[in-house]
Motif scaffolding. Structure first.
Motif, mmCIF file in Angstrom:
data_model
loop_
_atom_site.group_PDB
_atom_site.id
_atom_site.type_symbol
_atom_site.label_atom_id
_atom_site.label_comp_id
_atom_site.label_asym_id
_atom_site.label_seq_id
_atom_site.Cartn_x
_atom_site.Cartn_y
_atom_site.Cartn_z
ATOM 1 N N GLU A 26 45.287 84.422 -76.147
ATOM 2 C CA GLU A 26 45.475 84.189 -77.587
ATOM 3 C C GLU A 26 46.701 83.324 -77.882
ATOM 4 O O GLU A 26 46.815 82.764 -78.966
ATOM 5 N N ASN A 27 47.587 83.167 -76.880
ATOM 6 C CA ASN A 27 48.814 82.416 -77.153
ATOM 7 C C ASN A 27 48.842 81.005 -76.580
ATOM 8 O O ASN A 27 49.896 80.382 -76.499
ATOM 9 N N PRO A 45 48.029 72.954 -81.180
ATOM 10 C CA PRO A 45 48.914 73.393 -82.262
ATOM 11 C C PRO A 45 49.171 72.248 -83.247
ATOM 12 O O PRO A 45 48.986 71.079 -82.917
ATOM 13 N N ASP A 46 49.602 72.625 -84.430
ATOM 14 C CA ASP A 46 49.964 71.605 -85.422
ATOM 15 C C ASP A 46 51.269 70.935 -85.015
ATOM 16 O O ASP A 46 52.017 71.444 -84.184
ATOM 17 N N PRO A 96 39.068 73.291 -76.513
ATOM 18 C CA PRO A 96 39.019 74.286 -77.595
ATOM 19 C C PRO A 96 40.081 73.962 -78.649
ATOM 20 O O PRO A 96 41.239 73.716 -78.297
ATOM 21 N N PRO A 97 39.685 73.966 -79.937
ATOM 22 C CA PRO A 97 40.644 73.596 -80.998
ATOM 23 C C PRO A 97 41.866 74.516 -81.027
ATOM 24 O O PRO A 97 42.956 74.074 -81.393
ATOM 25 N N GLU A 98 41.680 75.762 -80.564
ATOM 26 C CA GLU A 98 42.837 76.664 -80.659
ATOM 27 C C GLU A 98 43.926 76.330 -79.627
ATOM 28 O O GLU A 98 45.013 76.882 -79.666
ATOM 29 N N TRP A 99 43.658 75.389 -78.716
ATOM 30 C CA TRP A 99 44.713 74.955 -77.793
ATOM 31 C C TRP A 99 45.616 73.903 -78.436
ATOM 32 O O TRP A 99 46.595 73.489 -77.847
ATOM 33 N N GLY A 128 47.786 78.150 -77.694
ATOM 34 C CA GLY A 128 48.245 77.129 -78.640
ATOM 35 C C GLY A 128 49.753 77.116 -78.797
ATOM 36 O O GLY A 128 50.388 76.065 -78.730
ATOM 37 N N SER A 129 50.333 78.296 -78.984
ATOM 38 C CA SER A 129 51.769 78.317 -79.232
ATOM 39 C C SER A 129 52.561 77.924 -77.974
ATOM 40 O O SER A 129 53.599 77.275 -78.046
#
Ligand code: SF4
Lengths: 249, 501, 219
Positions: free
Chosen positions: C73-74, C103-104, C98-101, C76-77
């Motif tokens: 779950e982490n 980060p902004d 995967p888009p969750e990888w 991206g961060s």
């Protein structure tokens, strides 16, 4: 045990002391030594130089001489490796099935001297005394063909008063290689120079090995350089008893 | 076909060429250093694997099997590579391979090509041929770049410039890349090469490579490398031409699991090469749009006929046998006067030339066996060397000068003596007397005549002792004495005094 | 008959003559001979999962790669943290990541839109992988989702690679067993950043491939 000594042609001619030492050790251990006078050579020089067909009769002769021997012992790893690695090929080359069968039956009865002591007789302490600093050169055939491993070292460690000094790169070829030393004398000399330097670096008085061919080569340089270091076949060290030096070159 | 095979660099024999190299202390130092480092690394990572011997057994068996059915596996590779979009070309010899590659490059009107290190291209003299036709090849492997810019020759096939040290490389780069201020650290030199080549990767549209393995089952090609120059050449250009010896084929993809373990550990002492690339044909949107494999025979197929020496073609060019060889340690690769130096070169080169060239090479070995011990595909090089020596001797014996040569006469004479112990004994007695003419005052032989003089140039020889072992034994039997079980005899002591250095 | 056909037939027949091969190929016999080849080397790994990941980490560190661990779950961060630390903002990504990888705050650019020249201008690349080998510290990339074409991971100077614990296998044979299914895809094994030892056998990092490698291990 009745041991048939294959002295090898060059030990016979150049290093009789080695043969006497083998006899001394084996008799001291209670074995009977015989010497078959018809013996000549294992054929290695011809074979390794490419005179393959010429080697075949020599090999046949060897096999004939020892056909019925109980045990054959030779103080030379290179000659024994000639037999183990090449005799079958020689029989194939000659398309001589009888020779092949003879070789097959004889080979298991042939031993290199130190291999015979440790593997066959199970002896490591042969009751020797040799009050000298000694370094051991691992000859090529003893390690890469016969895979003697630490057998010679184990024997030397049991010799009283002997100080064993480690040789740098003990497994690197001394550059002899039979006719290589003549056909490629320059490269052979360069290899020998390295070997002689490492021998001298040990501070040993005596360099030993299981092959007199290497020792003859190494000593050729040590003598040319007028060093004090001698060479002695391992059999001569193992034959030596208190106070008496085991010969050597 | 024979005359079109590449010729060795000159017709000097190995002993002659070696003499020059032995006099070059700089090369010898560089070679010694490099081989020591690789050997130590190799021994460490090979020692890590408890199944090393099993990997060697498998590797040897797979390669031997592939060679035994080479026609089948090559046809299978051809079919599968073609199906995947590759083009297969067959070249019987160097000239044919050069012609094919030149035509492919000219078809794309290319004036320059980038190259990955390939021994086969050295073998066919590709660079020379391209230049003669107005095409500039750029070597991209750092070592090959050093060789090319220094107008030198490779001396090793994994580390072709190992005979050059950093100062020498720096001088070459300063001169050829016009970088007068270039630093002398290996990092500076590598970074100069990166800058020099990067522009070429992005601009030049045709690349030439070799290959480490071909896979019959799916038409895949595998190349291993360290620097990433290979990946650049394999993926960025539009056209890729791979020149590959016909012996390089493996039956199945999963066979790579053996060789990708044994090759890097043997070649560079690493657990894995920094990069392995494996691909099949062309892949839309990834890599070249056009892919050609040139399968090169050039003297290989006849080697298969000899059951004894066929194993030569099992080689995966790891160069471990070079690094382990005490002869190579002294001379480096140039003494072999061939693209393929060292122990494997000593057996491969003469065979590629049907034993008409490089005939001194099978003798360039003391038969110490260090090469066989390290070979990851268990090529018994000493055995093949002896086999080839046998061929050389037989060739020589067919000529009058060979028949009457000193070596042949000497060997025939020795064979005559060894046929019968009484002859040997007689010769020993004659020698004991006859040697007086060569024995010096100090009791040693310091000069020998004719072909034997090589021995005494750096070595003394102990003379024949007064009594051979067989004579001693006879005497012992006659007198029925057994004094040897106790102390040395007085004759022992005399001998010892006489011969102790 | 074209030249190439002549050469082909000549080579194949020269091989058959040399091998004294009988006319006609008996593929079944060859296959059974192949099946009987000795393969007594280690194929299956024996390590427990924790030790396996430690070995993999150790190997990567030896190659001078940065290794970080995180949970699924982490990702991206962690990606954000590593990229910020490295000071890299303009990052190439393959299709299928995967888009969750992602980060902004970074400029992620899809590689399918670029040629090599543009790739050369970017500051790094972020990918997943197919499989990894602990014993050798190797990561295997294929032209597949989240990995992209070969040039993507070659031209940029920095590579951040996300590796899941389940993708890490112990031995090379295990990796090949897994790769076998998609063996036709362009495949790259990489073991540490690009390197050479061509000058005096000194290992120098980064000649032509990426010079900097970070691995994010998802456990
Ligand atoms: S002969 Fe063996 S050791 Fe030598 S390069 Fe070939 S595979 Fe390596």
């Amino acid at each position: 045990m009745r041991v048939s000594l294959f002295i090898t042609c060059y030990n016979d001619t150049l290093f009789p002391e080695t043969g006497k030492a083998v006899v001394r050790v084996l008799e001291r251990l209670g074995h009977t030594v015989e010497f078959r006078k018809e013996q000549t050579c294992c054929g290695q020089m011809h074979w390794n130089t490419g005179y393959l067909r010429e080697a075949v009769p020599i090999i046949r002769h060897f096999v004939d001489v020892y056909r019925d021997a109980e045990i054959v012992v030779a103080p030379s790893s290179s000659c024994v490796s000639m037999m183990r690695d090449h005799y079958m090929k020689a029989a194939d080359l000659a398309q001589d099935t009888k020779l092949a069968a003879d070789v097959e039956s004889l080979l298991p009865r042939i031993y290199e001297f130190t291999e015979f002591l440790v593997k066959k007789l199970g002896v490591e302490d042969v009751g020797a005394t040799y009050p000298h600093k000694v370094t051991y050169h691992t000859s090529c055939h003893s390690q890469r063909s016969l895979h003697l491993g630490d057998i010679p070292i184990r024997l030397l460690k049991q010799v009283r008063s002997l100080e064993l000094l480690p040789l740098e790169n003990p497994q690197e070829c001394c550059g002899f290689g039979g006719t290589f030393s003549i056909k490629n004398a320059d490269v052979s000399s360069a290899m020998l120079a390295d070997k002689a330097r490492t021998v001298l670096n040990t501070g040993a008085e005596v360099c030993t090995a299981v092959d007199n061919s290497c020792l003859m080569h190494i000593y050729g340089s040590l003598h040319r350089q007028r060093t004090f270091v001698r060479t002695a076949h391992i059999a001569e060290i193992l034959a030596s008893t208190a106070g008496a030096e085991g010969g050597g070159q | 076909m024979k005359e079109q095979a590449h010729s060795p660099w000159s017709n000097r024999s190995f002993p002659e060429a070696a003499k020059d190299l032995l006099a070059d202390s700089q090369i010898r130092r560089n070679v010694r250093h490099a081989t020591n480092v690789i050997q130590a690394k190799r021994n460490r990572v090979v020692g890590e694997l408890p199944d090393w011997e099993q990997l060697r057994d498998a590797g040897a068996a797979i390669r031997a099997h592939a060679l035994k059915h080479l026609d089948h596996y090559l046809a299978q590779f051809e079919e599968n590579c073609t199906r995947a979009g590759g083009h297969i070309h067959w070249a019987r010899d160097a000239a044919e391979a050069n012609r094919i590659i030149l035509e492919l490059i000219q078809r794309h009107a290319a004036k320059e090509v980038i190259k990955i290190k390939t021994m086969t291209s050295e073998e066919i003299g590709l660079n020379r041929n391209l230049q003669a036709n107005g095409i500039q090849p750029h070597e991209t492997d750092l070592a090959e770049l050093i060789i090319q810019l220094g107008r030198d020759k490779p001396s090793h096939f994994v580390v072709p410039a190992l005979h050059k040290n950093r100062q020498q490389v720096r001088e070459i780069f300063q001169r050829e890349m016009h970088l007068p201020d270039l630093g002398g650290q290996p990092e500076d030199l590598a970074s100069a090469a990166r800058t020099y080549l990067r522009e070429k990767y992005l601009r030049i549209k045709v690349a030439v490579s070799g290959a480490n393995f071909l896979v019959a089952e799916n038409g895949a090609v595998c190349i291993v490398e360290s620097e990433g120059n290979g990946r650049m050449c394999l993926t960025l250009p539009d056209v890729l031409i791979s020149l590959v010896g016909i012996e390089k084929v493996l039956p199945r993809y999963r066979d790579l699991e053996v060789f990708l373990q044994t090759l890097p550990r043997s070649a560079t002492g690493e657990r894995m090469n920094p990069y392995n690339s494996i691909w099949t044909g062309v892949h839309a949107g990834d890599g070249p749009k056009e892919f050609h494999v040139v399968l090169l025979d050039n003297g290989r197929s006849p080697i298969l006929a000899d059951d004894e020496s066929r194993q030569t073609l099992q080689c995966i060019r790891c160069a471990a046998c070079l690094n382990a060889c005490p002869v190579y340690h002294q001379t480096g690769g140039h003494a072999y006067e061939s693209v393929y130096p060292g122990p494997i070169g000593a057996i491969l080169t003469p065979q590629l030339h049907s034993m008409h060239e490089g005939r001194s090479l099978p003798y360039a070995s003391s038969l110490c066996g260090a090469c066989y011990e390290v070979c990851p595909v268990k090529i018994n090089i000493p055995e093949v060397l002896i086999h080839l020596r046998g061929k050389v001797v037989q060739q020589d014996q067919k000529t009058l000068s060979g028949k009457l040569g000193l070596w042949n006469i000497g060997m025939q004479a020795a064979a005559f003596l060894f046929a019968d112990a009484s002859r040997l004994s007689l010769a020993q007695h004659l020698g004991q007397i006859g040697q007086k003419v060569v024995v010096s005052k100090n009791g040693f032989i310091e000069h020998l005549p004719l072909m034997l003089s090589g021995w005494t140039q750096t070595r003394d020889l102990r003379p024949l002792p007064a009594q051979s072992f067989r004579d001693w034994w006879e005497q012992r039997e006659k007198t029925q004495q057994t004094p040897i079980a106790t102390a040395p005899t007085s004759s022992d002591k005399t001998q010892e005094k006489k011969h102790a250095g | 008959m074209p030249d190439s056909q002549v050469a082909r037939d000549a080579i194949l027949s020269s091989i058959r003559t040399a091998l004294r091969a009988p006319a006609g190929v008996d593929t079944a016999a060859i296959a059974s001979e192949y099946a009987a080849l000795p393969r007594l080397y280690k194929r299956e790994g024996t390590m427990d999962p924790a030790a396996l990941l430690d070995l993999f980490t150790h190997r990567l560190v030896e190659y001078d790669a940065g290794v970080y661990r995180t949970s699924a779950e982490n990702i991206g961060s962690e990606v954000a943290r590593i990229l910020s630390e490295r000071g890299r903002r303009r990052i190439a990504i393959p299709d299928g990541l995967p888009p969750e990888w992602l980060p902004d705050g970074f400029d992620f650019q899809r590689a399918s839109r670029f040629g090599e020249h543009q790739l050369d201008q970017l500051e790094g690349v972020l990918t997943g992988c197919t499989v990894a080998c602990a014993e050798t510290g190797s990561i295997v990339l294929q032209n597949a989702a989240a990995q992209g074409p070969r040039s993507l991971t070659l031209v940029p100077d920095y590579h951040l690679c996300v590796v899941f614990a389940a993708q890490v296998l112990e031995t090379v044979p295990e990796c090949f067993a897994r790769l076998d299914a998609d063996a036709a895809l362009p495949t790259t094994f990489f073991s540490g950043p690009s390197a050479t030892a061509d000058i005096e056998m000194t290992r120098i990092k980064g000649v032509h491939g990426p010079r900097f490698l970070d691995v994010l291990l998802v456990v």
